[in-house]
Design an enzyme around this catalytic site. Structure first.
Site: not given
Length: 270
Positions: A50, A197, A52
């Site tokens: 999944r 990230r 973002d």
């Protein structure tokens, strides 16, 4: 009736992530709506990972069940005709019932693209991260070596992460420079929420000279997200590739092929 796997790419800047939401402005909702029209029935999907809001995909993989037999090219052309231009099925493949898009995956590879330039570019806005401060490749490469292998990645884990364990195995972390672009390639068995990230943010701190390469090793040992760098922008992050056992027979284009076909804007050296 069979189980089908699809390879999907998308520009995440247009969507509020992969996972279905009540407002339905997600990749999953849009793909499932197209599949429902194509198959004339509701069609739930399971994905490999999944992503973002703002995160892109070159090689997302999904599976769906109860599909009628059709030519594989019909799946690609037919579903794409019902999708917006920011989402596209790249390939379709019939798979056995033992295949699962998420749990059958052996590894996942993410690419992060950072443009280093004095002034931001509106041409690649939303498709790459941007850094205007001086950026040194070698210290970042040295720091990346500390992240290889099995570690507790709590210092790089979002506070909203729901994973049962922070332990992950980093198989590969390469950083290269192509002209104004720095390309980060990360391959692991799985990733925590915001892990990539957060890692990019920390490595950029090292590249900017704000911390030494050894700082990454210290962060791993401290296991405290509050001590690390801020989460970097989603703009330059791509789910590039998901690896599965060869027995499933899924298309497996090389990273070089994927990179050249989708990200040619940063492929030339200078």
């Amino acid at each position: 009736m069979a189980r089908m796997a699809l390879g999907v790419s998308y520009d995440g800047a247009s969507w509020q992530g992969w996972q279905t939401q009540p407002h339905r402005c997600t990749v999953q909702d849009t793909l499932e709506a197209a599949l429902a029209r194509f198959m004339a029935q509701p069609q739930p999907t399971i994905c490999a990972g999944r992503t973002d809001t703002g995160v892109h995909a070159l090689g997302q993989v999904v599976h769906l069940d109860g599909v009628a037999e059709r030519r594989l090219e019909s799946w690609v052309r037919g579903v794409n005709a019902l999708l917006p231009t920011t989402i596209a099925v790249q390939w379709a493949c019939t798979v056995p019932d033992t295949f699962h898009a998420r749990f059958s995956a052996v590894s996942r590879t993410y690419i992060y693209v950072v443009r280093h330039a004095r002034v931001r570019s509106p041409i690649v806005h939303g498709r790459v991260g941007w850094v205007h401060q001086p950026l040194d490749l070698v210290p970042m490469q040295q720091a990346a070596q500390c992240l290889l292998g099995e570690h507790d990645f709590s210092s790089f884990r979002s506070s909203q992460c729901q994973a049962a364990s922070p332990i992950r195995t980093m198989h590969e972390l390469q950083i290269e420079q192509r002209g104004d672009f720095f390309i980060f390639t990360l391959r692991a068995n799985a990733f925590l929420h915001h892990m990539v990230r957060n890692l990019i943010g920390a490595l950029l701190y090292v590249g900017q000279g704000r911390q030494p390469p050894q700082w990454i090793e210290i962060l791993l040992a401290q296991r405290d997200r509050r001590l690390a760098a801020p989460t970097f922008a989603a703009d330059g992050l791509y789910l590039a590739q998901v690896e599965y056992p060869a027995m499933f027979g899924l298309p497996a284009p090389s990273l070089q092929t994927l990179f050249a076909s989708h990200l040619g804007f940063c492929a030339n050296d200078s």
